[in-house]
Design a protein around this motif. Structure first.
Motif, PDB file in Angstrom:
ATOM      1  N   ARG A 195      62.148  42.539  -1.465  1.00  0.00           N
ATOM      2  CA  ARG A 195      63.504  43.271  -1.693  1.00  0.00           C
ATOM      3  C   ARG A 195      64.713  42.573  -1.628  1.00  0.00           C
ATOM      4  O   ARG A 195      65.587  42.602  -2.240  1.00  0.00           O
ATOM      5  N   GLU A 254      63.256  58.388   7.397  1.00  0.00           N
ATOM      6  CA  GLU A 254      63.184  57.032   6.854  1.00  0.00           C
ATOM      7  C   GLU A 254      62.241  56.806   5.785  1.00  0.00           C
ATOM      8  O   GLU A 254      62.563  55.815   4.917  1.00  0.00           O
ATOM      9  N   ARG A 295      63.415  54.823   2.740  1.00  0.00           N
ATOM     10  CA  ARG A 295      62.414  53.795   1.965  1.00  0.00           C
ATOM     11  C   ARG A 295      62.322  53.935   0.426  1.00  0.00           C
ATOM     12  O   ARG A 295      62.306  52.939  -0.292  1.00  0.00           O
ATOM     13  N   GLY A 326      65.565  53.082  -1.369  1.00  0.00           N
ATOM     14  CA  GLY A 326      65.417  51.564  -1.638  1.00  0.00           C
ATOM     15  C   GLY A 326      64.664  50.991  -2.432  1.00  0.00           C
ATOM     16  O   GLY A 326      64.984  50.081  -3.224  1.00  0.00           O
ATOM     17  N   GLU A 327      63.452  51.406  -2.422  1.00  0.00           N
ATOM     18  CA  GLU A 327      62.427  51.157  -3.607  1.00  0.00           C
ATOM     19  C   GLU A 327      62.954  51.226  -4.985  1.00  0.00           C
ATOM     20  O   GLU A 327      63.012  50.624  -5.920  1.00  0.00           O
ATOM     21  N   ARG A 339      67.570  48.541   5.295  1.00  0.00           N
ATOM     22  CA  ARG A 339      66.155  48.311   5.198  1.00  0.00           C
ATOM     23  C   ARG A 339      65.657  47.391   6.107  1.00  0.00           C
ATOM     24  O   ARG A 339      64.559  47.665   6.737  1.00  0.00           O
ATOM     25  N   THR A 389      59.811  44.345   2.432  1.00  0.00           N
ATOM     26  CA  THR A 389      61.417  44.389   2.576  1.00  0.00           C
ATOM     27  C   THR A 389      62.053  42.973   2.450  1.00  0.00           C
ATOM     28  O   THR A 389      63.060  42.786   1.926  1.00  0.00           O
TER      29      THR A 389
END
Length: 406
Positions: free
Chosen positions: A298, A188, A192, A195-196, A354, A295
């Protein structure tokens, strides 16, 4: 406890019986001595050998439980047959005790009944009318009490063995669960961080490259457009640097993410004379954790970037509701919409991944009048898990949102 009890009770009992036999031989000279005393001592020494300590635990460690118990009973009978003191009858107390440990409660009760029957039969043969003599009756009662205590002790040892096995199995399961949780947490965290990087730094770098390319194209044709593109490029570089610093700060110290302020800056940055972006916020972001707020930001970045990149958009409405059991972000544009049957892009897929980690959902509706992206994330408890009411609200969130007509 089990190992200590099993290891030390038999030798201690053998020692008491041996001492009692020799004491009787010393005070009752002529009644118990010679060959009988030698057989008595040899039988007890053989019993001591069965309980010999050490790494081999031989020969007891190599014998199955059934034959080992049989050997012990034969030796007990031999010792009791030549014992003039009668103390050796206490050895038979070990029979139901060891039977309980080896075969269970029913077998132990059967062996205890057999030992009691053997004692009564022997007294009836060797001492007829024993039930009329208080000394013999007292011996029988004490033997019965010793059998009961041996069964009770063996039962507690077996229960402790079962409890220890259950605890060991539980520890093993817990260790496996902990390893699995660590693996999931690591996966996870990787997702994350990826994704960041993609949604934050990657987005700003892509915009930076686009603005620099635009500045190069318009450099000799439209100096004002080129200067404006360079200014936007500098702004994108500054925001990329701020994103990196913010991510490092989050990694070093968990603190609330300023969602409303960040969205306000994002809307101000994207809006110009060709694109109108409006932001509406209801509720207070303090009731949501940093993961949810990040989240949502984003998701807003991705939805706005998609609208600018694909939609021929002139107007975008961003609505953020934080006052319900679930936070809801809706980004609606007036672009050309989504072609029927088209697959979602990488940005939408990443957004859904996400949001799914937080127990939320992403709904995308598109038509000739534009695209509406709705992100719903349930309010999370202090432990990080969504509450029951929030999960219900998120799972039942409708994909129908307002539309801007072009």
């Amino acid at each position: 406890m089990e190992q200590r009890v099993v290891r030390w009770i038999p030798p201690v009992l053998y020692t008491v019986v041996l001492a009692g036999g020799f004491y009787h031989a010393a005070v009752a000279a002529g009644e118990f001595g010679g060959a009988r005393l030698a057989v008595f001592a040899a039988g007890l020494l053989a019993l001591f050998a069965l309980e010999a300590p050490g790494p081999d635990r031989a020969p007891a460690a190599r014998l199955p439980a059934g034959p080992l118990l049989t050997v012990r009973v034969v030796l007990f009978a031999a010792v009791a047959a030549v014992d003039g003191s009668g103390v050796s009858r206490a050895l038979f107390v070990l029979v139901p005790f060891t039977a309980y440990l080896a075969f269970g409660r029913r077998a132990a009760l059967a062996w205890a009944a057999g030992c009691a029957g053997l004692l009564l039969t022997g007294l009836s043969v060797l001492a007829p009318g024993w039930w009329g003599r208080p000394a013999y009756v007292s011996d029988v009662l004490m033997f019965g009490l010793a059998l009961a205590l041996a069964l009770a002790l063996a039962g507690s040892v077996v229960r402790e063995r079962a409890a220890r096995a259950w605890l060991e199995e539980s520890y093993e399961r817990l260790a496996r669960y902990a390893e699995r949780v660590a693996e999931l947490a690591e996966a996870e965290e990787r997702a994350r961080v990826a994704g960041e990087i993609h949604d934050g730094l990657g987005r700003h770098l892509a915009d930076l490259g686009l603005q620099l390319e635009k500045a190069e194209v318009f450099h000799g044709l439209e100096p004002e457009a080129s200067a404006r593109a360079l200014a936007n490029a500098r702004r994108s570089a500054g925001r990329a640097l701020a994103e990196v610093r913010g991510s490092v700060s989050v990694l070093r110290e968990v603190r609330p993410f300023p969602l409303v302020r960040s969205l306000t800056e994002l809307v101000r940055y994207l809006g110009d004379d060709r694109l109108v972006v409006e932001l509406t916020v209801t509720g207070d972001e303090s009731g949501h954790d940093a993961g949810t707020l990040t989240t949502l930001y984003r998701a807003a970045q991705e939805a706005l970037a998609g609208a600018r990149r694909h939609g021929r958009v002139t107007r975008v409405e961003v609505r953020l509701a934080l006052d319900g059991p679930a936070a809801r972000l809706t980004v609606t544009d007036n672009g050309r919409g989504i072609a029927r049957g088209s697959e979602p892009g990488r940005g939408i897929r990443g957004m859904r991944e996400r949001v799914a980690l937080l127990g939320g959902r992403v709904d995308v509706l598109g038509g000739s009048g534009g695209v509406a992206v709705t992100v719903t994330v349930p309010r999370r408890s202090p432990a990080g898990a969504p509450s029951a009411s929030a999960v219900s609200a998120a799972s039942g969130a409708s994909a129908v949102t307002g539309w801007a007509t072009g």
